[in-house]
Scaffold this active site. Structure first.
Site, PDB file in Angstrom:
ATOM      1  N   PHE A   1     -24.370  39.430  -9.644  1.00 17.90           N
ATOM      2  CA  PHE A   1     -23.853  40.717  -9.313  1.00 17.90           C
ATOM      3  C   PHE A   1     -22.694  40.827  -8.726  1.00 17.90           C
ATOM      4  O   PHE A   1     -22.163  39.758  -7.962  1.00 17.90           O
ATOM      5  CB  PHE A   1     -24.981  41.097  -8.429  1.00 17.90           C
ATOM      6  CG  PHE A   1     -26.143  41.518  -8.753  1.00 17.90           C
ATOM      7  CD1 PHE A   1     -26.745  42.552  -9.363  1.00 17.90           C
ATOM      8  CD2 PHE A   1     -27.069  40.425  -9.140  1.00 17.90           C
ATOM      9  CE1 PHE A   1     -27.389  43.217  -9.577  1.00 17.90           C
ATOM     10  CE2 PHE A   1     -28.368  41.282  -9.251  1.00 17.90           C
ATOM     11  CZ  PHE A   1     -28.746  42.307  -9.968  1.00 17.90           C
ATOM     12  N   ASP A   2     -21.963  41.287  -9.570  1.00 15.70           N
ATOM     13  CA  ASP A   2     -20.783  42.151  -8.161  1.00 15.70           C
ATOM     14  C   ASP A   2     -21.392  42.647  -6.886  1.00 15.70           C
ATOM     15  O   ASP A   2     -22.382  43.558  -7.538  1.00 15.70           O
ATOM     16  CB  ASP A   2     -19.896  43.244  -9.269  1.00 15.70           C
ATOM     17  CG  ASP A   2     -18.262  43.864  -7.471  1.00 15.70           C
ATOM     18  OD1 ASP A   2     -17.895  42.641  -7.283  1.00 15.70           O
ATOM     19  OD2 ASP A   2     -18.342  44.595  -7.751  1.00 15.70           O
ATOM     20  N   VAL A   3     -21.262  42.399  -6.222  1.00 10.72           N
ATOM     21  CA  VAL A   3     -21.476  43.105  -4.503  1.00 10.72           C
ATOM     22  C   VAL A   3     -21.061  44.952  -4.635  1.00 10.72           C
ATOM     23  O   VAL A   3     -21.283  45.384  -3.748  1.00 10.72           O
ATOM     24  CB  VAL A   3     -21.354  42.181  -3.348  1.00 10.72           C
ATOM     25  CG1 VAL A   3     -21.554  43.102  -2.695  1.00 10.72           C
ATOM     26  CG2 VAL A   3     -21.742  41.162  -4.067  1.00 10.72           C
TER      27      VAL A   3
END
Length: 240
Positions: free
Chosen positions: A11-13
């Site tokens: 995941f990108d956050v």
């Protein structure tokens, strides 16, 4: 493939799980009012976006609070208004205040029942730890800009991701990257042959917001308007 055929999600956050535009806008908007700039939040975010990307490219070893402060200073210079040290420091220290999207925490908890979760983020360790108090997830691995000495869309995050997958015993074809930013994530994912899905958080708004317009080729296997929609697709075991 069916979504449940994957074993790991990265995941990108910021932009995907944490509403970084709300967080950045909460500082840029009152600053603009104070210095007499009659600009709405969308305009400020658009003007800010390219400066953050430039600072990250030019100073890949800088920690994210330093990137935020310097990008804010450059934004002010471009707009003809001063960003003093107090305002720059305020943005630099603001990451712990950035809100999570309403669906992030519950969606991550549901996804953790099926997958190992990996964080692949343009932030420093301390920043992610603060944000994770809102997300309440226990990732199998965390890869930050501080760890790799670079910022996406540069290569090191995805090189580190390959190493992480090997350490976890997960084949590349069993991994899926989940991200909002075409510029930061889907372009480099395409270069690396990484499967990805687009969480299009800005689907109801025009423009790119705090993210620069993507440069280069990108691909994604599916598009979802929210993490909730993606988690539902996993639960229903959709094909992509």
């Amino acid at each position: 493939m069916r979504l449940q055929d994957y074993r790991a999600l990265s995941f990108d956050v910021y932009g995907t799980l944490i509403d970084w535009e709300a967080g950045i806008g909460a500082v840029l908007t009152p600053w603009a009012a104070e210095v007499g700039l009659e600009l709405d939040e969308e305009t400020l975010l658009r003007d800010y976006a390219r400066h953050e990307a430039d600072v990250e490219r030019e100073h890949p070893q800088s920690l994210y609070p330093e990137v935020l402060a310097q990008a804010f200073t450059r934004t002010g210079q471009a707009l003809g208004a001063e960003v003093d040290e107090t305002w720059a420091a305020r943005l630099g220290a603001s990451v712990p205040d950035w809100p999570a999207f309403e669906d992030s925490r519950e969606s991550l908890a549901a996804l953790a029942e099926h997958f190992q979760l990996i964080i692949l983020s343009n932030v420093h360790r301390e920043g992610f730890e603060a944000s994770n108090r809102r997300l309440a997830t226990t990732p199998a691995a965390v890869v930050t800009a501080e760890d790799v000495g670079a910022y996406k869309p540069a290569e090191p995050h995805f090189a580190a991701l390959d190493s992480t997958l090997r350490e976890l015993g997960i084949a590349r074809e069993e991994h899926l990257h989940v991200a909002q930013s075409l510029f930061h994530d889907h372009v480099p994912a395409a270069r690396h042959g990484v499967d990805s899905v687009w969480i299009n958080r800005r689907h109801a708004r025009p423009g790119w917001g705090a993210t620069p317009e993507p440069e280069g080729r990108w691909t994604y296997l599916a598009e979802y308007p929210s993490m909730e929609a993606f988690a539902r697709a996993v639960r229903e075991d959709e094909h992509i």
